[in-house]
Design a protein around this motif. Structure first.
Motif, short mmCIF file in Angstrom:
data_model
loop_
_atom_site.label_atom_id
_atom_site.label_comp_id
_atom_site.label_asym_id
_atom_site.label_seq_id
_atom_site.Cartn_x
_atom_site.Cartn_y
_atom_site.Cartn_z
N ASP A 77 0.82 -1.21 0.00
CA ASP A 77 0.00 0.00 0.00
C ASP A 77 0.86 1.26 0.00
O ASP A 77 0.59 2.23 0.72
CB ASP A 77 -0.95 0.02 1.21
N ALA A 78 1.91 1.23 -0.80
CA ALA A 78 2.81 2.37 -0.98
C ALA A 78 3.56 2.75 0.31
O ALA A 78 4.02 3.89 0.45
CB ALA A 78 2.07 3.58 -1.54
N LYS A 79 3.69 1.80 1.22
CA LYS A 79 4.41 2.07 2.47
C LYS A 79 5.80 1.45 2.49
O LYS A 79 6.45 1.38 3.53
CB LYS A 79 3.60 1.54 3.65
N LEU A 80 6.25 1.01 1.34
CA LEU A 80 7.54 0.34 1.25
C LEU A 80 8.69 1.32 1.50
O LEU A 80 8.75 2.38 0.86
CB LEU A 80 7.70 -0.28 -0.14
N PRO A 81 9.58 1.02 2.43
CA PRO A 81 10.72 1.91 2.69
C PRO A 81 11.62 2.02 1.47
O PRO A 81 11.79 1.07 0.70
CB PRO A 81 11.46 1.22 3.84
N ALA A 82 12.21 3.20 1.30
CA ALA A 82 13.12 3.42 0.18
C ALA A 82 14.30 2.45 0.22
O ALA A 82 14.85 2.06 -0.82
CB ALA A 82 13.62 4.85 0.19
N SER A 83 14.68 2.03 1.42
CA SER A 83 15.81 1.09 1.54
C SER A 83 15.49 -0.25 0.88
O SER A 83 16.39 -0.90 0.32
CB SER A 83 16.16 0.88 3.01
N VAL A 84 14.24 -0.68 0.95
CA VAL A 84 13.85 -1.94 0.32
C VAL A 84 13.80 -1.78 -1.20
O VAL A 84 14.22 -2.69 -1.94
CB VAL A 84 12.50 -2.43 0.86
N ILE A 85 13.31 -0.65 -1.66
CA ILE A 85 13.32 -0.40 -3.11
C ILE A 85 14.75 -0.43 -3.63
O ILE A 85 15.02 -0.99 -4.70
CB ILE A 85 12.66 0.95 -3.42
N ARG A 86 15.66 0.14 -2.85
CA ARG A 86 17.07 0.12 -3.26
C ARG A 86 17.59 -1.32 -3.34
O ARG A 86 18.32 -1.66 -4.28
CB ARG A 86 17.91 0.92 -2.28
N GLN A 87 17.20 -2.17 -2.41
CA GLN A 87 17.64 -3.56 -2.44
C GLN A 87 17.05 -4.30 -3.64
O GLN A 87 17.72 -5.16 -4.24
CB GLN A 87 17.23 -4.26 -1.14
N ILE A 88 15.81 -3.98 -4.00
CA ILE A 88 15.21 -4.59 -5.19
C ILE A 88 16.00 -4.19 -6.43
O ILE A 88 16.29 -5.02 -7.31
CB ILE A 88 13.74 -4.17 -5.33
N LEU A 89 16.37 -2.92 -6.51
CA LEU A 89 17.18 -2.46 -7.63
C LEU A 89 18.52 -3.19 -7.67
O LEU A 89 19.02 -3.55 -8.74
CB LEU A 89 17.41 -0.95 -7.54
N GLU A 90 19.10 -3.42 -6.51
CA GLU A 90 20.41 -4.09 -6.45
C GLU A 90 20.33 -5.53 -6.94
O GLU A 90 21.24 -5.99 -7.64
CB GLU A 90 20.95 -4.04 -5.02
N ILE A 91 19.25 -6.25 -6.58
CA ILE A 91 19.16 -7.63 -7.06
C ILE A 91 18.88 -7.66 -8.57
O ILE A 91 19.29 -8.59 -9.26
CB ILE A 91 18.12 -8.46 -6.28
#
Length: 239
Positions: A77-91
């Motif tokens: 629900d759009a509450k995802l921390p930016a740190s997790v988005i960064r980890q998704i980009l890294e994988i």
């Protein structure tokens, strides 16, 4: 002149490993979102997003990366921390940098074909990523032509076999996907050789065609030279 003068090779999971890296990445994606969604629910949402985004992003790692980010935002629900988005980009970046691993018999099959016929690569996906994989594979110099397309359709195969060879009737498409490598090639009037792979993307599922003289089954690429020889002799083949 041989009966089959042009051989089209699929790339991903026909010549080199691909789907297993997507499976590994999907496992890592699920671990990142374990506090937000159960695995089954997350997989369903991701697959639905992949299907929905085919027309927007096409195929390949970059499309998968964008779809993972979109799915993560949706299930949290759009509450995802930016740190997790960064980890998704890294994988996703890890996928783009993973070295190419040829499948058994891939090099020998392409070399043998290229010695007597036209070998062409017909693959779909992101242009830059497919070019990268081809360069790393060491097979690039063996192909008389390379076609990176947005979708594999009967019309696309008909055009490729007309422009790169002697028409569909004297061509064969070799690949692991019934949906993309077999059915549209047969519809174009070409032969098709199915080389099964143990992992398959759900959106590539399709039923096998009815038995017919232009449809062939191979256990692996090692059987391709013998298949072509039998086709030159005018006999129907199945391995």
């Amino acid at each position: 002149m041989p009966e089959i003068t042009t051989v089209g090779f699929d790339a991903d999971d026909t010549l080199w490993h691909n789907e297993r890296f997507f499976a590994i990445t999907q496992d890592r994606f699920a671990e990142l979102l374990v506090d937000y969604a159960g695995r089954e629910h997350l997989d369903e949402r991701l697959l639905a997003a992949e299907y929905r985004n085919l027309g927007r992003y096409g195929y390949g790692i970059k499309a998968f990366l964008l779809t993972m980010v979109e799915t993560a935002i949706e299930v949290t629900d759009a509450k995802l921390p930016a740190s997790v988005i960064r980890q998704i980009l890294e994988i996703g970046h890890d996928m783009l940098e993973h070295p190419i691993e040829l499948l058994p018999h891939a090099r020998t099959a392409v070399e043998e074909v290229a010695g007597t016929r036209r070998a062409i690569l017909v693959t779909k996906g992101d242009l830059l990523d497919q070019e990268r994989k081809l360069a790393q594979s060491g097979l690039g110099d063996l192909f008389a032509g390379v076609e990176i397309v947005s979708e594999k359709t009967p019309q696309v195969y008909a055009r490729i076999f007309d422009e790169r060879g002697d028409g569909a009737a004297r061509s064969i498409m070799v690949g692991n996907s019934v949906k993309s490598d077999v059915l549209p090639a047969l519809a174009a009037g070409a032969h098709a050789a199915h080389v099964p792979f143990d992992l398959k993307w759900a959106l590539e599922h399709a039923e096998h065609p009815e038995p017919q003289p232009r449809f062939h089954e191979l256990d692996d690429l090692g059987g391709l030279p013998a298949l072509l020889e039998r086709l030159d002799d005018g006999t129907r083949s199945s391995v």
